[in-house]
Design an enzyme around this catalytic site. Sequence first.
Site, PDB file in Angstrom:
ATOM      1  N   GLU A   1       0.646  -1.188  -0.069  1.00 52.13           N
ATOM      2  CA  GLU A   1       0.069   0.160   0.088  1.00 52.13           C
ATOM      3  C   GLU A   1       0.817   1.240   0.121  1.00 52.13           C
ATOM      4  OE1 GLU A   1      -2.914  -0.384   3.077  1.00 52.13           O
ATOM      5  OE2 GLU A   1      -3.977  -1.627   1.914  1.00 52.13           O
TER       6      GLU A   1
ATOM      7  N   GLU B   1      -5.657  -8.668   0.573  1.00 46.73           N
ATOM      8  CA  GLU B   1      -6.412  -8.344   1.790  1.00 46.73           C
ATOM      9  C   GLU B   1      -7.919  -7.877   1.494  1.00 46.73           C
ATOM     10  OE1 GLU B   1      -4.752  -5.003   4.008  1.00 46.73           O
ATOM     11  OE2 GLU B   1      -2.700  -5.658   3.875  1.00 46.73           O
TER      12      GLU B   1
HETATM   13  C1  FCB Z   1      -4.532  -2.209   5.349  1.00 48.36           C
HETATM   14  C2  FCB Z   1      -3.076  -2.637   5.794  1.00 48.36           C
HETATM   15  C3  FCB Z   1      -3.104  -3.615   6.940  1.00 48.36           C
HETATM   16  C4  FCB Z   1      -4.510  -3.672   7.647  1.00 48.36           C
HETATM   17  C5  FCB Z   1      -5.696  -3.162   7.124  1.00 48.36           C
HETATM   18  C6  FCB Z   1      -6.841  -3.237   7.872  1.00 48.36           C
HETATM   19  O1  FCB Z   1      -4.472  -0.704   4.992  1.00 48.36           O
HETATM   20  O2  FCB Z   1      -2.462  -3.009   4.760  1.00 48.36           O
HETATM   21  O3  FCB Z   1      -2.176  -3.665   7.400  1.00 48.36           O
HETATM   22  O4  FCB Z   1      -4.041  -2.470   8.690  1.00 48.36           O
HETATM   23  O5  FCB Z   1      -5.585  -2.198   6.081  1.00 48.36           O
END
Ligand code: FCB
Length: 460
Positions: free
Chosen positions: A166, A357
């Site tokens: 990110e 994610e």
């Molecule tokens: C993302 C991050 C991860 C976690 C989630 C909820 O932005 O990559 O580490 O904090 O959000």
Amino acid sequence: MTGRLVPPDFLWGAATSAFQSEGGLDVDGRGTSVWDVFAQRPGAIEDGADGSRACDSYRRWREDVALLAELGLGAYRFSVGWSRIVPEGTGRVEPRGLDHYERLVDALLAAGIEPVLTLNHWDMPQALMAAGGWAARDTAAAFAELTTAVAGRLADRVSWWVTQNEPWIVSLLGYQLGLHAPGVTDLRAAVAAGHHMLLAHGLGADVLHQYRGTRVGVALSLFPCEPASPSEDDAAAAWGSDGYVNRWYLDPLLAGGYPDDMRAHWERAVGPLDVVRDGDEAAIGGRSDFLGVNYYTRRVMAAAEAGDGRPFPWRVVPPREEVERTDAGWEVAPRSFGDLLTRLARDYPGTPLLVTENGGVFGDGPTHDGRVHDTRRTAFLRGHVAAMAEAMDAGADVRGYLHWSLLDNFEWAMGYRPRFGLVHVDYATGRRTVKDSGRYLAQVARTGGLPPVPGIAPFG
Ligand code: FCB
């Protein structure tokens, strides 16, 4: 939907990161990271929390591997703690750090679980802040040192590599708003940080590609930007914001260079982008074997005057209609997830996608029966997987789905309050309890189908 949703070799799994789960910050020669220092700032983290214990996974990693195996998951995304491996940021490599991750990788492989290894999940060595952290170009070279060290030990066994996690969030929260480590508030530093993270990806990918069979990608935080109204102004705001959040990273990685419209916005805000040197775009692009997709919610955008505290002419507004929200207040928007995957397949063809994610905050804890009935997370999971499967039917080449997170963990500036885990963690004792959502994902992984949410089968 009960038939098989995805190809048989699809990776079902879960994700964590080093700083959020490991604890054990002072063992095995680990150096200080920017998050250690940031957590000491009064008021930086809710309840004054820090990462010193977290889920205690640096010690309890065998339990975590056993949980993954018990759930029948085929992949685990974790990150290496950068300051465990290169404690001073450059130079000396700490073998005990590498030994730890080697043991973890070998245990995963022995259990038939594919490791998805992230190199930088935000916890860079504090020593690199002397030069400015990601705002400094040399940090990309320091990242290449980390990559060389980790690849030298593990690239013969690990095929999935995520270089950066990110870059937009690091740029925004770490260097623009100062809400995350290293707590810098400087728009020029923010654009430099994003660029240097991408440059570092390019250098790291070149190291990793010297090893056979490695697949390298960046995990981007992608937020579909949808206009608040049918007006042309709001459409322009949505497109502009898409440039800022999504295309500023997607285009150099996958489409040959930074998008002109957003470059113009940046230059209006901070002046000439001389951090982007000749040849940089060529060193970033053409090196991604897959794109990591981190998806949480969408952004609804409206036009707004740029001005104090607002560098660009748009703002996020609440959706007009009533929407469902997680306990963190984020809208639950599975349809936008499907749209995003379809759009990526259309606009960046030929790049396989890996959902690195997806998840939500639902605060449920153990009840009298000792179980965690987090039905809303299960419904969230089902809705998002269904949207992903539809996008796959429409042609999106998605290779896996890794839920955030395996464990409840340290949620950065929000400390331990938000719970994202498929597995509940009692922070006082470190005890792990599989939640109903974890059992549900296990069922999805086992059957390749999406059983209805009520009637979640007992685990085992
Ligand atoms: C993302 C991050 C991860 C976690 C989630 C909820 O932005 O990559 O580490 O904090 O959000």
